[in-house]
Design an enzyme around this catalytic site. Structure first.
Site, short mmCIF file in Angstrom:
data_model
loop_
_atom_site.label_atom_id
_atom_site.label_comp_id
_atom_site.label_asym_id
_atom_site.label_seq_id
_atom_site.Cartn_x
_atom_site.Cartn_y
_atom_site.Cartn_z
N SER A 147 4.96 1.97 -6.17
CA SER A 147 4.45 3.13 -5.32
C SER A 147 4.03 4.40 -6.00
CB SER A 147 5.42 3.50 -3.96
OG SER A 147 6.48 4.30 -4.51
N THR A 149 7.07 6.62 -6.46
CA THR A 149 7.98 6.38 -7.52
C THR A 149 7.31 6.53 -9.07
OG1 THR A 149 9.02 4.63 -6.01
CG2 THR A 149 9.40 4.29 -8.46
N GLU A 172 0.59 1.31 -12.53
CA GLU A 172 -0.37 0.46 -11.44
C GLU A 172 0.36 1.01 -10.27
OE1 GLU A 172 -1.24 -1.62 -8.74
OE2 GLU A 172 -0.93 -3.39 -9.82
N CYS A 222 -1.33 -4.53 -3.77
CA CYS A 222 -1.66 -3.18 -4.37
C CYS A 222 -3.08 -2.99 -4.00
CB CYS A 222 -1.33 -2.78 -5.71
SG CYS A 222 0.47 -2.70 -5.73
#
Length: 478
Positions: free
Chosen positions: A232, A235, A253, A287
């Protein structure tokens, strides 16, 4: 949807891998099957002291690993790929049980196959010295050397494949690596590392399983020269803060909310299958999945109908059922996010075409493919990353407006444009994303660089650029 009562009690080849890696009940954390919520085994929970020991071992092993040279490291990476292939079914079954994705379709067996393919490509990719100036007076040569120890902090959605993405290039370039798996998919990653370590020299690759503290300490550790993180944006920002202490290099990423734009020149029936998998691969838990779809007025109803027809033909169920191609949400937190966003869309006038409420007949965390129309920018399902099987479909009448909508959020991992190829390419150049696909969405290739912009992170993986990202440049000038 497939039968949730199907007999899935056949032999379990993953049991041998579980015996290698799992902790005892007293010393570990219970892991449950994502579909059935029944126990699989126990994941070890390691301590900061064990992390320190692992980093010390990896640091001691690194010079010898680098000294083996590219040819020998590549040979060993190919042997490691062979080891994955030899354990492919066991790895796929364990992944399916722990993560939830089915064996078939673009799911567990596909993911394990991608692991060996990426290893082989990293092993085979040349990175030649570059003569940057040679004018008769000055000759400057650029080469790349290992960084040292690389920390790889992985996600739960594609845990095996993304771990390989993080470590394949790192190992090829002469680094050693510490892998910290997600708490949600620890066993799968530990099994993968165990298989790789059947071939690799001792302490070149070490997995340390634990909670958030382990990840934070890894990111901040003075002996870590590079952090590879997929997860995320929130994070990711914390990793940046932690890494400030040691100035570790970073490849991040992070989250995305990928937009797709369907142009008036598109053929709804021709693109429906690829649109579907662009949005719903891994039941939407990807993602770079298509997460908001902008469709021109002239095609809107046809595209919605074509997507609904594809969705109706895709069986959802327990991942070990050979008929399933869609599985559950991996964890309760993600299930609640999807449920909240769909409910909010309905409350704001969204029309549910398919799905729209939990599939409780299949199990606790199953949510069906959900298509929602009559929503606009500003609705939470459009503006927030759902990371699950719900797709908002937004009408537009002017392509300029669709491009503005695609670019309005602080994310930019991927995007796609659908329609006449030349027209789509022109539109693609205006979209703020690391990758813009034409008439497809989310496909990655081990030789094509991949990375995000804006809040979706920075740094590149794959191919030559991926090798450079886990190395330090070295210039001899004279």
């Amino acid at each position: 949807m497939s039968d949730p009562t199907a007999d899935l009690t056949t032999a379990a080849p993953e049991d041998d891998l579980l015996r290698r890696i799992q902790a005892t009940g007293d010393g570990g954390r219970e892991v449950v099957d994502a579909a059935t919520r029944t126990p699989i085994g126990y994941a070890p929970v390691q301590t900061p002291d064990e992390l320190e020991q692992a980093i010390a071992r990896a640091r001691a092993a690194q010079p010898g690993w680098e000294e083996r040279g590219h040819a020998e490291r590549s040979r060993l990476l190919n042997a490691a790929a062979d080891a994955i292939d030899a354990h492919a079914e066991a790895l796929a079954r364990l992944l399916s049980r722990e993560q939830g994705k089915p064996l078939n379709g673009p799911n567990a067996r596909f993911e394990v196959g991608a692991c060996s393919a990426w290893l082989r490509t990293a092993a085979a990719t040349p990175l030649e010295p570059e003569i940057v100036v040679d004018d008769g007076t000055t000759r400057a040569e650029l080469t790349y050397r290992a960084i040292g120890v690389v920390g790889a902090i992985g996600p739960w959605n594609w845990p095996l494949m993304i771990t390989i993405w993080q470590i394949a290039a790192a190992l090829r370039m002469g680094n050693t690596a510490i892998v910290k798996p997600s708490e949600y998919t620890t066993l799968s990653v530990l099994a993968l590392v165990s298989v790789l370590n059947d071939v690799l020299p001792a302490d070149v690759l070490i997995a340390v399983a634990g909670d958030r503290e382990i990840g934070e300490r890894l990111a901040a550790h003075p002996s870590i020269g590079k952090i590879m993180f997929t997860g995320s944006t929130r994070t990711g920002r914390k990793i940046v803060e932690s890494s400030a202490e040691n100035l570790a290099r970073l490849t991040l990423e992070l989250g995305g909310n990928d937009a797709g734009i369907v142009l008036p020149s598109a053929d709804p029936k021709a693109i429906a299958q690829d649109l579907f998998w662009g949005a719903f691969i891994n039941t939407g838990q990807t993602c770079a999945a298509l997460k908001r779809l902008y469709v021109h007025d002239s095609l809107h109803d046809e595209v919605v109908a074509a997507l609904a027809e594809v969705a109706a033909a895709m069986p959802m169920g327990n991942g070990l059922d050979e008929r399933s191609v869609l599985g559950p949400l991996q964890n309760r937190a993600q299930f609640e996010i999807v449920s909240r966003l769909v409910d909010d869309a309905k409350a704001n006038g969204g029309r549910v075409v398919t799905g729209g409420s939990p599939a409780t007949q299949l199990g606790e965390l199953f949510y069906p493919i959900t298509l929602v129309t009559d929503v606009t920018d500003g609705v939470a399902l459009v503006d927030e990353e759902q990371f699950g099987p719900a797709l908002p479909i937004v009408r537009y009448s002017d392509v300029d407006d669709a491009v503005r909508s695609a670019n309005r959020l602080d994310v930019g991992l991927g995007a796609s444009v659908w329609g006449d190829r030349d027209e789509a390419r022109r539109v693609a150049t205006r979209i703020q994303a690391g990758t813009v696909w034409i008439n497809s969405h989310g496909g990655v290739h081990p030789m094509i660089p991949f990375g995000g912009v804006k809040g979706s992170g920075y740094g590149l993986e794959f191919g030559v650029e991926g090798l450079k990202s886990v190395a330090v440049p070295h210039i001899v000038n004279g």
